[in-house]
Write a protein that holds these residues in place. Structure first.
Motif, PDB file in Angstrom:
ATOM      1  N   PRO A  78      -4.437  -0.913  -3.341  1.00 39.41           N
ATOM      2  CA  PRO A  78      -3.723  -2.184  -3.211  1.00 39.41           C
ATOM      3  C   PRO A  78      -4.584  -3.384  -3.628  1.00 39.41           C
ATOM      4  O   PRO A  78      -4.085  -4.300  -4.289  1.00 39.41           O
TER       5      PRO A  78
ATOM      6  N   GLY B  51      -4.220  -0.933   3.987  1.00 45.87           N
ATOM      7  CA  GLY B  51      -4.149  -1.343   2.585  1.00 45.87           C
ATOM      8  C   GLY B  51      -3.295  -2.580   2.407  1.00 45.87           C
ATOM      9  O   GLY B  51      -3.551  -3.410   1.532  1.00 45.87           O
TER      10      GLY B  51
ATOM     11  N   ASP C 264       0.816  -1.214   0.000  1.00 47.55           N
ATOM     12  CA  ASP C 264       0.000   0.000   0.000  1.00 47.55           C
ATOM     13  C   ASP C 264       0.851   1.267   0.000  1.00 47.55           C
ATOM     14  O   ASP C 264       0.334   2.356  -0.149  1.00 47.55           O
TER      15      ASP C 264
END
Length: 177
Positions: free
Chosen positions: A71, A108, A8
């Protein structure tokens, strides 16, 4: 074994290069990550706009792909469009910061791993705890920056993936965080 690596923090984050270096001797590795930092976006998927996918080069000269999405988007794009075959494992990270407790629902990093599992691909979300007392360094101009040491995280990730290659995931487990 084919491994898809995402994160992420963005395709050029030092942690993604560390993750790739940790496992590149064990498998075929493909890096597909957001074109910019997407921390704390959870499992957001892009539905109503086109995603831009660009080939790029990591700091070590190896190829990677940047995606103009989250992501979770990167896992879908990597698994379904970039890689020639479905990955056997997805690694998300190595995140620059820890993902535990309530953080995992917004992370993420962890949610990219959740997305992989939803696609039937086992996953690892790898994070690195950094002690602010020892990680912040001051440069010669007086500017402060965080200094990352991925040495131990790379070794642990390598050992876990090696164990997975040899023995598979434990029964009823499809995600390590």
């Amino acid at each position: 074994m084919n491994i898809l690596i995402s994160n992420d923090d963005g395709v050029f984050a030092p942690g993604i290069l560390a993750a790739k270096q940790a496992v590149e001797d064990l498998a075929n590795v493909c890096v597909v990550a957001p074109d910019k930092n997407n921390s704390s976006v959870g499992r957001r998927l892009t539905l109503f706009k086109h995603l831009e996918i660009n080939q790029c080069e990591l700091e070590d000269g190896s190829p990677a792909y940047s995606v103009s999405g989250s992501p979770a988007d990167c896992v879908v794009v990597g698994a379904d469009y970039v890689m020639d075959a479905k990955p056997d494992l997805v690694i998300s990270g190595i995140n620059q910061g820890v993902n535990i407790s309530c953080d995992i629902t917004s992370s993420g990093t962890v949610c990219a791993a959740f997305e992989a599992v939803s696609l039937g691909i086992p996953a690892i979300a790898a994070s690195l705890f950094m002690d602010p007392k020892t990680s912040y360094k001051q440069d010669e101009n007086g500017n402060w920056h965080m200094e990352y040491d991925f040495t131990l995280a790379k070794k642990v990730l390598h050992d876990i993936v090696s164990k997975i290659i040899d023995d598979g995931f434990p029964d009823d487990v499809d995600l390590f965080n």
